[in-house]
Write a protein that holds these residues in place. Sequence first.
Motif, PDB file in Angstrom:
ATOM      1  N   ALA A  33       0.826  -1.216   0.000  1.00  0.00           N
ATOM      2  CA  ALA A  33       0.000   0.000   0.000  1.00  0.00           C
ATOM      3  C   ALA A  33       0.861   1.267   0.000  1.00  0.00           C
ATOM      4  N   ALA A  34       0.263   2.345  -0.427  1.00  0.00           N
ATOM      5  CA  ALA A  34       0.888   3.669  -0.333  1.00  0.00           C
ATOM      6  C   ALA A  34       0.007   4.509   0.598  1.00  0.00           C
ATOM      7  N   VAL A  35       0.430   4.620   1.854  1.00  0.00           N
ATOM      8  CA  VAL A  35      -0.325   5.372   2.849  1.00  0.00           C
ATOM      9  C   VAL A  35       0.537   6.573   3.239  1.00  0.00           C
ATOM     10  N   PRO A  36       0.206   7.764   2.755  1.00  0.00           N
ATOM     11  CA  PRO A  36       1.046   8.935   3.023  1.00  0.00           C
ATOM     12  C   PRO A  36       1.320   9.134   4.513  1.00  0.00           C
ATOM     13  N   ALA A  37       2.570   9.470   4.812  1.00  0.00           N
ATOM     14  CA  ALA A  37       3.038   9.802   6.158  1.00  0.00           C
ATOM     15  C   ALA A  37       3.031   8.619   7.115  1.00  0.00           C
ATOM     16  N   VAL A  38       2.774   7.418   6.624  1.00  0.00           N
ATOM     17  CA  VAL A  38       2.717   6.289   7.541  1.00  0.00           C
ATOM     18  C   VAL A  38       3.625   5.144   7.130  1.00  0.00           C
ATOM     19  N   ASN A  39       3.660   4.764   5.881  1.00  0.00           N
ATOM     20  CA  ASN A  39       4.326   3.499   5.582  1.00  0.00           C
ATOM     21  C   ASN A  39       5.397   3.574   4.495  1.00  0.00           C
ATOM     22  N   ILE A  40       6.440   4.338   4.740  1.00  0.00           N
ATOM     23  CA  ILE A  40       7.570   4.310   3.825  1.00  0.00           C
ATOM     24  C   ILE A  40       8.193   2.916   3.872  1.00  0.00           C
ATOM     25  N   HIS A  41       8.602   2.438   2.743  1.00  0.00           N
ATOM     26  CA  HIS A  41       9.277   1.142   2.669  1.00  0.00           C
ATOM     27  C   HIS A  41      10.635   1.396   2.046  1.00  0.00           C
ATOM     28  N   ALA A  42      11.681   1.277   2.842  1.00  0.00           N
ATOM     29  CA  ALA A  42      13.030   1.570   2.372  1.00  0.00           C
ATOM     30  C   ALA A  42      14.025   0.820   3.234  1.00  0.00           C
ATOM     31  N   THR A  43      15.252   0.770   2.763  1.00  0.00           N
ATOM     32  CA  THR A  43      16.326   0.199   3.567  1.00  0.00           C
ATOM     33  C   THR A  43      16.976   1.307   4.393  1.00  0.00           C
ATOM     34  N   ALA A  44      17.674   0.915   5.446  1.00  0.00           N
ATOM     35  CA  ALA A  44      18.412   1.901   6.233  1.00  0.00           C
ATOM     36  C   ALA A  44      19.448   2.588   5.359  1.00  0.00           C
ATOM     37  N   THR A  45      20.105   1.825   4.495  1.00  0.00           N
ATOM     38  CA  THR A  45      21.097   2.410   3.589  1.00  0.00           C
ATOM     39  C   THR A  45      20.449   3.437   2.669  1.00  0.00           C
ATOM     40  N   GLY A  46      19.260   3.115   2.158  1.00  0.00           N
ATOM     41  CA  GLY A  46      18.559   4.043   1.268  1.00  0.00           C
ATOM     42  C   GLY A  46      18.195   5.344   1.967  1.00  0.00           C
ATOM     43  N   ILE A  47      17.696   5.256   3.191  1.00  0.00           N
ATOM     44  CA  ILE A  47      17.328   6.456   3.939  1.00  0.00           C
ATOM     45  C   ILE A  47      18.578   7.273   4.271  1.00  0.00           C
ATOM     46  N   ALA A  48      19.642   6.606   4.736  1.00  0.00           N
ATOM     47  CA  ALA A  48      20.878   7.321   5.067  1.00  0.00           C
ATOM     48  C   ALA A  48      21.459   7.992   3.818  1.00  0.00           C
ATOM     49  N   ARG A  49      21.425   7.319   2.686  1.00  0.00           N
ATOM     50  CA  ARG A  49      21.939   7.932   1.441  1.00  0.00           C
ATOM     51  C   ARG A  49      21.076   9.109   1.008  1.00  0.00           C
ATOM     52  N   PHE A  50      19.775   9.004   1.196  1.00  0.00           N
ATOM     53  CA  PHE A  50      18.872  10.117   0.880  1.00  0.00           C
ATOM     54  C   PHE A  50      19.231  11.333   1.728  1.00  0.00           C
ATOM     55  N   TYR A  51      19.385  11.125   3.045  1.00  0.00           N
ATOM     56  CA  TYR A  51      19.755  12.229   3.932  1.00  0.00           C
ATOM     57  C   TYR A  51      21.153  12.761   3.598  1.00  0.00           C
ATOM     58  N   ALA A  52      22.089  11.863   3.263  1.00  0.00           N
ATOM     59  CA  ALA A  52      23.443  12.296   2.893  1.00  0.00           C
ATOM     60  C   ALA A  52      23.407  13.165   1.639  1.00  0.00           C
ATOM     61  N   ALA A  53      22.538  12.827   0.677  1.00  0.00           N
ATOM     62  CA  ALA A  53      22.410  13.631  -0.543  1.00  0.00           C
ATOM     63  C   ALA A  53      21.850  15.012  -0.237  1.00  0.00           C
ATOM     64  N   ILE A  54      21.037  15.117   0.780  1.00  0.00           N
ATOM     65  CA  ILE A  54      20.540  16.430   1.209  1.00  0.00           C
ATOM     66  C   ILE A  54      21.686  17.205   1.857  1.00  0.00           C
ATOM     67  N   LEU A  55      22.437  16.516   2.710  1.00  0.00           N
ATOM     68  CA  LEU A  55      23.545  17.185   3.400  1.00  0.00           C
ATOM     69  C   LEU A  55      24.603  17.699   2.436  1.00  0.00           C
ATOM     70  N   ASP A  56      24.891  16.931   1.381  1.00  0.00           N
ATOM     71  CA  ASP A  56      25.953  17.375   0.467  1.00  0.00           C
ATOM     72  C   ASP A  56      25.442  18.229  -0.695  1.00  0.00           C
ATOM     73  N   GLY A  57      24.148  18.567  -0.665  1.00  0.00           N
ATOM     74  CA  GLY A  57      23.612  19.500  -1.652  1.00  0.00           C
ATOM     75  C   GLY A  57      23.099  18.889  -2.936  1.00  0.00           C
ATOM     76  N   ARG A  58      23.147  17.566  -3.083  1.00  0.00           N
ATOM     77  CA  ARG A  58      22.607  16.936  -4.294  1.00  0.00           C
ATOM     78  C   ARG A  58      21.088  16.996  -4.337  1.00  0.00           C
TER      79      ARG A  58
END
Length: 140
Positions: A33-58
Amino acid sequence: MLGIPDSVHARAVSNPPGARDLAVVNSPLWRRAAVPAVNIHATATGIARFYAAILDGRLPDLAIPQYTGADLFLESEVTWGLGVQIEPDGTWGQGGLGGNAGWADPARELAIAYVTRRLGDFTTVDRIEQALGESYAANF
């Protein structure tokens, strides 16, 4: 965990219906399902890389204050950015039902994430958060 019946907290964590029922949230139907604000489905690596891309300006910054004040769900004063909670020390991130979390520390250029394979109570997450905090304090 639900709080006072019919409180803001109780209504939020039980919306949508079944959001706290482990048989529901661990089911294949919920996982698809796609339930906004409730059920993201991701790996820890994926979330950390997403945040890292924000930190480095990508990717664009999320830690832009949008609201500071009382959060009726958390029952505390908070600052919310674009989908992330901004802490007074400048770190930011978001946690989720069942203990998934991602946090970024811009000053240290550090992004971390933790996800579970199956949702449960928060006792394991509390232990992990304490261990991460102790490790972080000792090494940074």
